[in-house]
Scaffold this active site. Structure first.
Site, PDB file in Angstrom:
ATOM      1  N   ASP A  44      50.526  28.846  27.443  1.00 56.11           N
ATOM      2  CA  ASP A  44      49.515  27.793  27.566  1.00 56.11           C
ATOM      3  C   ASP A  44      49.185  27.531  29.038  1.00 56.11           C
ATOM      4  OD1 ASP A  44      51.857  26.489  28.254  1.00 56.11           O
ATOM      5  OD2 ASP A  44      51.692  24.921  26.721  1.00 56.11           O
ATOM      6  N   SER A  45      49.859  28.263  29.938  1.00 56.79           N
ATOM      7  CA  SER A  45      49.453  28.274  31.345  1.00 56.79           C
ATOM      8  C   SER A  45      48.027  28.769  31.504  1.00 56.79           C
ATOM      9  CB  SER A  45      50.404  29.162  32.158  1.00 56.79           C
ATOM     10  OG  SER A  45      50.579  30.431  31.546  1.00 56.79           O
ATOM     11  N   ASP A  83      52.602  30.626  23.010  1.00 60.06           N
ATOM     12  CA  ASP A  83      53.012  29.228  23.061  1.00 60.06           C
ATOM     13  C   ASP A  83      52.327  28.422  21.965  1.00 60.06           C
ATOM     14  OD1 ASP A  83      54.791  29.070  25.196  1.00 60.06           O
ATOM     15  OD2 ASP A  83      53.204  28.873  26.681  1.00 60.06           O
ATOM     16  N   LYS A 112      56.619  30.460  21.027  1.00 52.00           N
ATOM     17  CA  LYS A 112      57.508  29.781  21.980  1.00 52.00           C
ATOM     18  C   LYS A 112      57.270  28.286  21.915  1.00 52.00           C
ATOM     19  CE  LYS A 112      57.025  30.172  26.570  1.00 52.00           C
ATOM     20  NZ  LYS A 112      56.770  28.756  26.981  1.00 52.00           N
ATOM     21  N   GLU A 114      58.708  24.408  23.481  1.00 51.87           N
ATOM     22  CA  GLU A 114      59.447  23.726  24.527  1.00 51.87           C
ATOM     23  C   GLU A 114      60.322  22.629  23.922  1.00 51.87           C
ATOM     24  OE1 GLU A 114      56.793  22.271  27.503  1.00 51.87           O
ATOM     25  OE2 GLU A 114      55.896  24.237  27.910  1.00 51.87           O
ATOM     26  N   GLU A 180      63.242  27.801  32.953  1.00 50.85           N
ATOM     27  CA  GLU A 180      62.296  27.680  34.056  1.00 50.85           C
ATOM     28  C   GLU A 180      62.768  26.650  35.075  1.00 50.85           C
ATOM     29  OE1 GLU A 180      57.523  26.877  34.934  1.00 50.85           O
ATOM     30  OE2 GLU A 180      58.261  27.017  32.874  1.00 50.85           O
TER      31      GLU A 180
END
Length: 275
Positions: A44-45, A83, A112, A114, A180
């Site tokens: 999602d970057s 993501d 993925k 978080e 990260e």
């Protein structure tokens, strides 16, 4: 044949280092494939490096599906992970609905998420339903307004919680974990304690693998890359130079030349113009 989550896990067992790279479109996926990168992350970057947002928070499920579909089409061997965006897995029901859309509509092989202990039940349910899940701990960009953009878990209590989160994700069925911006010694300890692969970004060299953002690695964006980024080329400067040369040639009349033009029989042109 595509690389599977079991292949990635076997790399850790065999002591093989695991390269991972973000990709956001068909050309980047095809190039990474030719470079033999085994795992691609549609992060999602993309909200920041492709769409120009300040954070990842504006990225929608539709955005992820559109970009992930292009990446899957551009690769035939890499394991493609996508993501789930901000608050699209806030509840178990949300997570199942979001996973269904991304897996079916984009065709990725894994997702993925978080978070740690707080999402372990969701990770467990998704894996029970056949969705491979990669965890993400440390600096989790979707929570940057509460965490800040800085190295995480420097103090003992926070480091202990991170290890607990990592173990909870492993126990819930996550096939791998991204760490990260955490101190290198802590990342090394987590990597040693987990059976699943640990992929680092700004987490030192003791992780089982590394992930980098496409634009950082290639120097595509102006300014300095983040400290944790490996900058392997200055493609942005090369592109800028090529575009400037093109614009100058158009202004001067040097482009196009006969080599970029097509001829026509003079008689045909004369008839067309009524001559």
């Amino acid at each position: 044949m595509r690389i599977t989550v079991f292949d990635i896990q076997a790399m850790k067992a065999a002591g093989q280092r695991i390269p991972m790279l973000t990709a956001y479109d068909h050309p980047s996926a095809a190039l990474a494939e030719r470079a033999d990168v085994p795992m691609l992350l549609v992060g999602d970057s993309l909200g920041m490096v492709v769409h120009g947002a300040d954070t990842t928070l504006p990225v929608t499920l539709d955005d992820m599906i559109r970009h992930a579909r292009a990446v899957v089409r551009g690769s035939s061997r890499a394991l493609v992970v996508a993501d789930l965006p901000f608050l699209t897995y806030a509840t178990e029901g949300d997570a199942i609905a979001s996973a269904r859309r991304v897996m079916q509509e984009a065709g990725v092989q894994a997702l993925k998420l978080e978070g740690g202990v707080s999402i372990a039940a969701t990770v467990r349910r998704l894996t029970e339903l056949g969705v491979p899940v990669m965890g993400h701990l440390g600096l989790t960009p979707q929570a940057q307004h509460t965490l800040g953009l800085r190295v995480q878990a420097r103090q003992a209590e926070a480091a202990r919680r991170l290890l607990e989160d990592a173990l909870a994700l492993q126990d819930a069925g996550a096939f791998a974990l991204v760490l990260e911006l955490v101190p290198a010694p802590l990342a090394a300890a987590v990597t040693q304690r987990l059976r699943i692969p640990v992929i680092g970004i700004g987490a030192g060299d003791a992780c089982d693998g590394q992930v980098q953002v496409w634009h950082d690695l290639l120097g595509l964006l102006p300014g300095k890359s983040p400290r944790h980024a490996g900058r392997y080329a200055e493609i942005g400067a090369a592109i800028e130079g090529a575009l400037r040369a093109y614009a100058d040639d158009v202004r001067s009349g040097a482009f196009p030349t006969a080599a970029q033009s097509s001829a026509m029989d003079p008689d045909e042109l004369s008839r067309a113009l009524g001559g």
